[in-house]
Design a protein around this motif. Structure first.
Motif, PDB file in Angstrom:
ATOM      1  N   ALA A 112      28.047  13.800   3.475  1.00  0.00           N
ATOM      2  CA  ALA A 112      26.811  13.015   3.356  1.00  0.00           C
ATOM      3  C   ALA A 112      26.754  12.391   1.964  1.00  0.00           C
ATOM      4  N   ALA A 113      27.943  12.114   1.407  1.00  0.00           N
ATOM      5  CA  ALA A 113      28.084  11.497   0.075  1.00  0.00           C
ATOM      6  C   ALA A 113      27.225  12.243  -0.946  1.00  0.00           C
ATOM      7  N   CYS A 114      26.477  11.503  -1.745  1.00  0.00           N
ATOM      8  CA  CYS A 114      25.724  12.149  -2.841  1.00  0.00           C
ATOM      9  C   CYS A 114      24.608  13.055  -2.327  1.00  0.00           C
ATOM     10  N   SER A 115      24.212  12.906  -1.063  1.00  0.00           N
ATOM     11  CA  SER A 115      23.124  13.738  -0.523  1.00  0.00           C
ATOM     12  C   SER A 115      23.637  15.074   0.002  1.00  0.00           C
ATOM     13  N   GLY A 116      24.939  15.289  -0.016  1.00  0.00           N
ATOM     14  CA  GLY A 116      25.546  16.403   0.703  1.00  0.00           C
ATOM     15  C   GLY A 116      25.031  17.786   0.326  1.00  0.00           C
ATOM     16  N   PHE A 117      24.708  17.986  -0.960  1.00  0.00           N
ATOM     17  CA  PHE A 117      24.296  19.338  -1.374  1.00  0.00           C
ATOM     18  C   PHE A 117      22.994  19.739  -0.688  1.00  0.00           C
ATOM     19  N   LEU A 118      22.075  18.800  -0.532  1.00  0.00           N
ATOM     20  CA  LEU A 118      20.808  19.174   0.137  1.00  0.00           C
ATOM     21  C   LEU A 118      20.988  19.256   1.654  1.00  0.00           C
ATOM     22  N   TYR A 119      21.928  18.497   2.209  1.00  0.00           N
ATOM     23  CA  TYR A 119      22.259  18.689   3.626  1.00  0.00           C
ATOM     24  C   TYR A 119      22.815  20.111   3.820  1.00  0.00           C
ATOM     25  N   ALA A 120      23.681  20.537   2.902  1.00  0.00           N
ATOM     26  CA  ALA A 120      24.255  21.899   2.977  1.00  0.00           C
ATOM     27  C   ALA A 120      23.151  22.952   2.816  1.00  0.00           C
ATOM     28  N   LEU A 121      22.227  22.687   1.912  1.00  0.00           N
ATOM     29  CA  LEU A 121      21.115  23.616   1.684  1.00  0.00           C
ATOM     30  C   LEU A 121      20.300  23.805   2.968  1.00  0.00           C
ATOM     31  N   GLU A 122      20.042  22.697   3.660  1.00  0.00           N
ATOM     32  CA  GLU A 122      19.233  22.789   4.882  1.00  0.00           C
ATOM     33  C   GLU A 122      20.000  23.519   5.994  1.00  0.00           C
ATOM     34  N   ILE A 123      21.294  23.278   6.096  1.00  0.00           N
ATOM     35  CA  ILE A 123      22.102  23.988   7.107  1.00  0.00           C
ATOM     36  C   ILE A 123      22.080  25.487   6.807  1.00  0.00           C
ATOM     37  N   ALA A 124      22.299  25.827   5.539  1.00  0.00           N
ATOM     38  CA  ALA A 124      22.299  27.243   5.137  1.00  0.00           C
ATOM     39  C   ALA A 124      20.946  27.880   5.439  1.00  0.00           C
ATOM     40  N   GLN A 125      19.906  27.138   5.113  1.00  0.00           N
ATOM     41  CA  GLN A 125      18.542  27.627   5.322  1.00  0.00           C
ATOM     42  C   GLN A 125      18.316  27.949   6.800  1.00  0.00           C
ATOM     43  N   GLN A 126      18.788  27.059   7.669  1.00  0.00           N
ATOM     44  CA  GLN A 126      18.602  27.282   9.115  1.00  0.00           C
ATOM     45  C   GLN A 126      19.332  28.547   9.571  1.00  0.00           C
ATOM     46  N   PHE A 127      20.564  28.721   9.100  1.00  0.00           N
ATOM     47  CA  PHE A 127      21.346  29.890   9.528  1.00  0.00           C
ATOM     48  C   PHE A 127      20.737  31.202   9.025  1.00  0.00           C
ATOM     49  N   ILE A 128      20.223  31.192   7.803  1.00  0.00           N
ATOM     50  CA  ILE A 128      19.691  32.443   7.250  1.00  0.00           C
ATOM     51  C   ILE A 128      18.306  32.738   7.829  1.00  0.00           C
ATOM     52  N   SER A 129      17.483  31.703   7.928  1.00  0.00           N
ATOM     53  CA  SER A 129      16.106  31.953   8.378  1.00  0.00           C
ATOM     54  C   SER A 129      16.080  32.433   9.828  1.00  0.00           C
ATOM     55  N   THR A 130      17.107  32.054  10.612  1.00  0.00           N
ATOM     56  CA  THR A 130      17.152  32.467  12.017  1.00  0.00           C
ATOM     57  C   THR A 130      18.026  33.722  12.212  1.00  0.00           C
ATOM     58  N   HIS A 131      18.328  34.420  11.140  1.00  0.00           N
ATOM     59  CA  HIS A 131      19.010  35.725  11.179  1.00  0.00           C
ATOM     60  C   HIS A 131      20.467  35.650  11.630  1.00  0.00           C
ATOM     61  N   VAL A 132      21.072  34.458  11.620  1.00  0.00           N
ATOM     62  CA  VAL A 132      22.479  34.356  12.019  1.00  0.00           C
ATOM     63  C   VAL A 132      23.386  34.850  10.888  1.00  0.00           C
ATOM     64  N   TYR A 133      23.071  34.407   9.671  1.00  0.00           N
ATOM     65  CA  TYR A 133      23.855  34.833   8.510  1.00  0.00           C
ATOM     66  C   TYR A 133      22.934  35.382   7.428  1.00  0.00           C
ATOM     67  N   ASN A 134      23.501  36.213   6.583  1.00  0.00           N
ATOM     68  CA  ASN A 134      22.727  36.776   5.469  1.00  0.00           C
ATOM     69  C   ASN A 134      22.978  36.064   4.151  1.00  0.00           C
TER      70      ASN A 134
END
Ligand code: ACO
Length: 339
Positions: free
Chosen positions: A124-146
């Motif tokens: 996602a070019a320069c926006s990629g870090f916050l795209y990654a943050l949101e993906i990580a957030q989804q996985f952790i908040s839904t108990h898939v990953y710690n």
């Protein structure tokens, strides 16, 4: 091989996701505006007044994106006191991967010894870090990953046309990382907004090197393997989309601009940051800025600035932080975090 299974998806309430460690890395070599004066028809004064940049870092020839990403990741792991085996997922945001495949995240995995992690890259070019943050957030908040490691890393010096004064003065190399976890009874990510507009793909891109235009000796000669940018158009779109995205994320967080203690924006151009500060009605001292020393490091920029702001005490526990980014695609994103 994975030694323990991650928790399964469940109907449990969503968990708060906190940033428990940050890290960053920049190469040693400094390229100043005065150095650039010897390479293209430009001046320190033009670059400073049009962009706010004074110098940037350039990686060594044998230093790839994953090498920088690894250094930033190890710093974040050390700060968070997280062992490599505890990491469930590694996401690297980059526009300059080590190779088309495998993912740069897999090279980081190997180097840090995160044997239990799944790995992929985000484009996602320069926006990629916050795209990654949101993906990580989804996985952790839904108990898939710690435990998720996210990295923004780019070696733009390899795709910069060093004969084009319109672009070569803007970019630099670097990496920033963050470790995310659920920390019960703690603060964390409150809201994130992401957006894109594919009708603007052509105003900021590297035309050659993909399946549309594989690299040939002829198109290397035309420099199609470097960044092409319609600077003025990018500037206009950056201001509008960053402001709109930040406003949406704040609304979703139930906050107003005056509640924010620190804005950490994409470090592309000081004038873009001044324009969004003006629209937000916030003074410039609310903005964390390091582009004067590092230029635009693409996906790394906001991650490096977050790490610096954290390590220097610019952000404190309980502060409301607004991260806002913009990049090729076009893509944009904003996150509101209580630190
Ligand atoms: N040194 C001296 N003169 C220059 C240079 C330079 N490095 N670069 C351009 N000029 C000249 C131009 O040729 C032009 O000359 P002309 O009037 O004789 O044609 C003149 O300066 C003005 O050029 P503009 O393009 O109008 O300059 P502007 O004020 O728009 O600034 C800039 C250019 C800095 C690129 C600005 O448009 C900008 O910041 N745009 C956004 C870029 C950006 O943020 N990109 C990345 C975002 S996403 C990502 O990070 C990948």
């Amino acid at each position: 091989m994975r030694t323990s299974l991650p928790p399964h998806r469940s109907n449990k309430p969503r968990r708060t996701v906190s940033i428990v460690g940050t890290g960053s890395y920049v190469p040693e070599r400094v390229l100043t505006n005065h150095d650039l004066e010897k390479m293209v028809d430009t001046s320190d004064q033009w670059i400073r007044t049009r962009t706010g940049i004074r110098e940037r870092r350039i990686a060594k020839d044998d230093e790839a994106t994953s090498d920088m990403a690894t250094r930033a990741s190890l710093a974040a792991m050390e700060q968070a006191k997280v062992a490599p085996e505890e990491i469930d997922l590694i996401i690297v945001a980059t526009a300059t991967p080590d190779h088309s495949f495998p993912a740069t995240a897999c090279f980081v995995q190997k180097k840090i010894g995160a044997i239990n992690a799944a790995c992929f890259d985000v484009s996602a070019a320069c926006s990629g870090f916050l795209y990654a943050l949101e993906i990580a957030q989804q996985f952790i908040s839904t108990h898939v990953y710690n435990t998720v490691l996210i990295v923004g890393a780019d070696k733009l010096s390899t795709i910069t046309d060093w004969t084009d004064r319109n672009t070569c003065v803007l970019f630099g190399d670097g990496a920033g990382a963050a470790l995310l976890r659920n920390r019960p009874d703690s603060h964390g990510v409150i809201s994130t907004h992401m957006g894109s507009d594919g009708t603007f793909t052509d105003i900021l891109m590297m035309p050659g090197g993909g399946t549309r235009c594989p690299i040939t000796p002829e198109n290397i000669h035309e420099r199609l393997n470097t960044i092409h940018m319609a600077g003025k158009e990018v500037y206009k779109q950056a201001v509008t989309s960053m402001f709109n995205s930040a406003t949406r994320a704040l609304h979703d967080a139930g906050l107003r601009y005056e509640d924010i203690d620190c804005v950490i924006p994409h470090q592309a151009n000081l004038r873009i940051i001044e324009a969004i500060a003006d629209r937000m009605g916030l003074p410039m001292d609310k903005f964390y800025i390091n582009l004067d020393r590092f230029g635009n490091t693409s996906a790394a920029a906001v991650a490096m600035a977050l790490d610096e702001a954290h390590r220097t005490g610019r952000i404190q526990i309980g502060d409301y932080i607004l991260l806002v980014v913009f990049g090729g695609g076009l893509t944009w994103a904003s996150s509101v975090i209580q630190w």
